[in-house]
Design a protein around this motif. Sequence first.
Motif, PDB file in Angstrom:
ATOM      1  N   VAL A 463       0.823  -1.211   0.000  1.00  0.00           N
ATOM      2  CA  VAL A 463       0.000   0.000   0.000  1.00  0.00           C
ATOM      3  C   VAL A 463       0.858   1.263   0.000  1.00  0.00           C
ATOM      4  CG1 VAL A 463      -1.940  -1.152   1.122  1.00  0.00           C
ATOM      5  CG2 VAL A 463      -0.207  -0.022   2.526  1.00  0.00           C
ATOM      6  N   TYR A 464       2.190   1.097   0.150  1.00  0.00           N
ATOM      7  CA  TYR A 464       3.075   2.263   0.081  1.00  0.00           C
ATOM      8  C   TYR A 464       4.509   1.778  -0.049  1.00  0.00           C
ATOM      9  CZ  TYR A 464       5.580   6.550   1.380  1.00  0.00           C
ATOM     10  OH  TYR A 464       6.418   7.637   1.394  1.00  0.00           O
ATOM     11  N   PHE A 465       5.276   2.448  -0.897  1.00  0.00           N
ATOM     12  CA  PHE A 465       6.726   2.287  -0.923  1.00  0.00           C
ATOM     13  C   PHE A 465       7.324   3.622  -1.335  1.00  0.00           C
ATOM     14  CE2 PHE A 465      10.818   1.449  -3.003  1.00  0.00           C
ATOM     15  CZ  PHE A 465      11.467   0.809  -1.961  1.00  0.00           C
ATOM     16  N   GLY A 466       8.128   4.173  -0.430  1.00  0.00           N
ATOM     17  CA  GLY A 466       8.730   5.469  -0.704  1.00  0.00           C
ATOM     18  C   GLY A 466       9.457   5.978   0.520  1.00  0.00           C
ATOM     19  N   PRO A 467       9.785   7.276   0.543  1.00  0.00           N
ATOM     20  CA  PRO A 467      10.530   7.848   1.667  1.00  0.00           C
ATOM     21  C   PRO A 467       9.839   7.581   2.998  1.00  0.00           C
ATOM     22  CG  PRO A 467      10.412   9.410  -0.146  1.00  0.00           C
ATOM     23  CD  PRO A 467       9.504   8.273  -0.502  1.00  0.00           C
ATOM     24  N   PHE A 511      -2.282   4.934  -3.489  1.00  0.00           N
ATOM     25  CA  PHE A 511      -0.858   4.816  -3.811  1.00  0.00           C
ATOM     26  C   PHE A 511      -0.654   4.714  -5.319  1.00  0.00           C
ATOM     27  CE2 PHE A 511       3.084   2.115  -4.101  1.00  0.00           C
ATOM     28  CZ  PHE A 511       3.962   3.135  -3.766  1.00  0.00           C
ATOM     29  N   GLU A 512      -1.535   3.987  -6.007  1.00  0.00           N
ATOM     30  CA  GLU A 512      -1.414   3.852  -7.459  1.00  0.00           C
ATOM     31  C   GLU A 512      -1.492   5.212  -8.150  1.00  0.00           C
ATOM     32  OE1 GLU A 512      -0.873   1.435  -9.601  1.00  0.00           O
ATOM     33  OE2 GLU A 512      -0.648  -0.167  -8.127  1.00  0.00           O
ATOM     34  N   TYR A 520       9.124   6.109  -7.140  1.00  0.00           N
ATOM     35  CA  TYR A 520       9.859   5.119  -6.349  1.00  0.00           C
ATOM     36  C   TYR A 520       9.569   3.674  -6.748  1.00  0.00           C
ATOM     37  CZ  TYR A 520      11.664   8.724  -3.311  1.00  0.00           C
ATOM     38  OH  TYR A 520      12.353   9.811  -2.833  1.00  0.00           O
ATOM     39  N   VAL A 521       8.533   3.451  -7.540  1.00  0.00           N
ATOM     40  CA  VAL A 521       8.243   2.093  -8.010  1.00  0.00           C
ATOM     41  C   VAL A 521       8.411   2.011  -9.525  1.00  0.00           C
ATOM     42  CG1 VAL A 521       6.515   0.265  -8.162  1.00  0.00           C
ATOM     43  CG2 VAL A 521       6.719   1.604  -6.062  1.00  0.00           C
TER      44      VAL A 521
END
Length: 826
Positions: A463-467, A511-512, A520-521
């Motif tokens: 549901v999230y990937f980033g800082p 998130f999408e 980041y993705v």
Amino acid sequence: MKLVQCPACGATNLARAGACKGCGAPLAATAAGPDPATTLVGRSRQATDATGPLVITVGRAPDNDVVLAYPFVSAHHARITVEAGQAVIEDLGSVNGIGIGDAANKVTSAPLAESDTVYFGTLPVPASRLLGGALRLGGATAEMPALTRTSTVFGRDPSCDHVLPHPEISRRHARIVRTAAGLLIEDLGSTNGTFVNGQRITKPVPLRDGDTVAMGAFTYRIAADGTMVEHAWHDNVTVEARGIAVDIPGGRLLDGVSLTVFPSELVGVMGPSGAGKTTLLSALNGYAPPAEGKVLYNGQDLYATYDLFRLQLGYVPQDDIMHRDLTVSQALYYTARLRLPADTSDAEIRERIARVLDQLGLRGVEDTRIGTPERRGLSGGERKRVNVAMELLTDPSVLFLDEPTSGLSSEDALTVMRVLRALADAGKTVIVTVHQPSRDVFELFHQVAVVGRDAPGESGRLVYFGPAFPDAIAFFDPAAASRAGSPRDLSPDRLLRGMATAPADEWVRRFERSDTKRRYVDDRAGSVPAVGVARGSAGPRRRRGLGQWWTLVRRSAAVKAGDRENFLMLLVQAPAIALFTAMVFGPQARDAITHASWLQVAAPTGGALFMLVVAAVWLGCSNAAREIVAEWAIYRRERMVNLTIPAYLFSKLTVLGGLSVVQCLVLVGGIFLGCGCRAPLLPTLGICVLVALVGLGCGLVLSSLSASSEVAISLVPTVLLPMIMFGGAFVPLAEMSAPAAAAAQAMPTRWAFEGVVLLENQQWPLWEVPALVAPAPAKRETREFVDRYFSRRVRTSVGTDAVVLSGMLVVLLAAVALTLRARDVV
């Protein structure tokens, strides 16, 4: 920052650089001194005046001093100037800019401290690595000297033609020979293998134009004319998940996860309990093959080429991967001896251990027993760092940790996480699962991956990937972020609390649509393409033989000796059983055998012999019942590296079998003395040892199948009870029902009891059955001692008993081996 001039060309270099960036000549070791960047705990540095300006260029193009071969890095991205002990970084008009301390903190020119992190787009690179010069990350390559010699030897030894200074490389690892037909490569018996196009070679192989050769973290693309291009993957591994899904029987645990983690990144994996954090970690490190999608290491499929990468990744599970009854130095020594090449000397191992302990701030604890929280030894933080040290012995480029702060005090947790951040700053790709980090811990992460699911039985999703800080908190709780006067006012608790305000599907949709997902993705995906064509070498090839067995024997013996209380109990059991048996059966069994006393002596003698057999089985089984399951985390980790099942299994048989022999010596001697047994001593001891080994095999089977030590121990009576019931002492074999007699044939006690009774029978006189009518018949019926339990119709021989027991032992050991093999992941 201390600068020195090259004695060969006069160019200015950082003192800690190993070679001149201008001409490549080695710099004096005394000028460079120790590298403070390698000291991860208690780091300090003194700046000195520069001897002249130093310019370091950074970018994607190969003519830079620091090459960052990623598509989002500009060809000539930045320039660093070091003068008078001060460094300044400036943007050279790059597309994605540079940031100091945060990707969003864009600068065109700024002072640069060695403790800073510089962001090139979304790629974080520690300033300490940039200032070292000659850094190549991503798919960057370097031209190497051509293979002009008739024979070129690659290896760790300084005398090799091409020296590969890494602990996983053998002293003389491989050789490339120039022949009339072209180039030929052969592995020189290396421990960890030589790979051509991803396939481990076992015999000389011709090299074709464009083939890739890999030895540990060193990969070369070789042309037909002998030209070599090096891809240096040490501390340069990009881990990418591409649409992975993980299934278990009856359901899907994780679905559709895509992310990319770069070198020098410390990434936290967070989410509610049961969301799939450990499952994601296991999929990324080789423990859980995905049902869909791929896990890529530098563009190569991890599960298709696991043997190539197994020593480049380290994994610290939640459970300790070390034996609590060893000292720190013992635990590290045996791990190094198992994992490092077989030609690594003890002096090299001691040097490697000292370096790792220094790196982790563990100097002074070498002789401390590891212990447990209940049995005082190391502190919780020290124990976790020793677990990390076990993995750093092979100097892996990727490090995974499952809940490394679980159960630690806040201070210990912060110390451990600072160590992990320093490892990332030194070049490692570090991925950890974490549940509820403090703000100080959370700020150490570069990125965070959040996994969510709405209810048990549903799949976990990214549901999230980033800082990490404060961006991740602001994503899940924007209201709290807007109210905060400063990012320092935000708590990581707000992340999970905010996440609970909407279903996982909604967070996936948000998130999408986010710019974070794009940068980041999406933009990171496929940043490092695979080198060459990998034909695949799926599972690890484990070839360590007698050396591995001997190391395991020594370690197992050291573990037993270290647990003095338990070892003493094991030694006391046999004499105690012998004493109790003598007290119960001895007074009558020691009587002289006459016609009148024959029956009165035979009964207790048979009882004593049966107790001898049952005790031997019980001792063997109880010795081994916890042996595998108690160290399952250790076994599983070592198995993923290079542990062979035969070496492991026979090391257990050697140590536990030796203990069983000692116990049987005491048991047989005590019962023979206390009960006056008349059988020949050595053959009886042989039968006793054989049945004890069969019991040991039963214990190992239980241990290999059980989920915990408690379960294994609780199953021991269940296994032993049928052996007692069908052993032939309570009901003679000839008098059993057909089903019972058939079941008795599968009981080791039936064969061992028959063996010792037959041996005892050799020393007993025949007993004449009294006549029931007068006058007595001329030829009276006689009975043998063995007839009480095994009539002529059902009994065999001592030799047959020994053969059957030996066969049972072989079958049980094979069952253990097959069980362990069935539980392998790759």
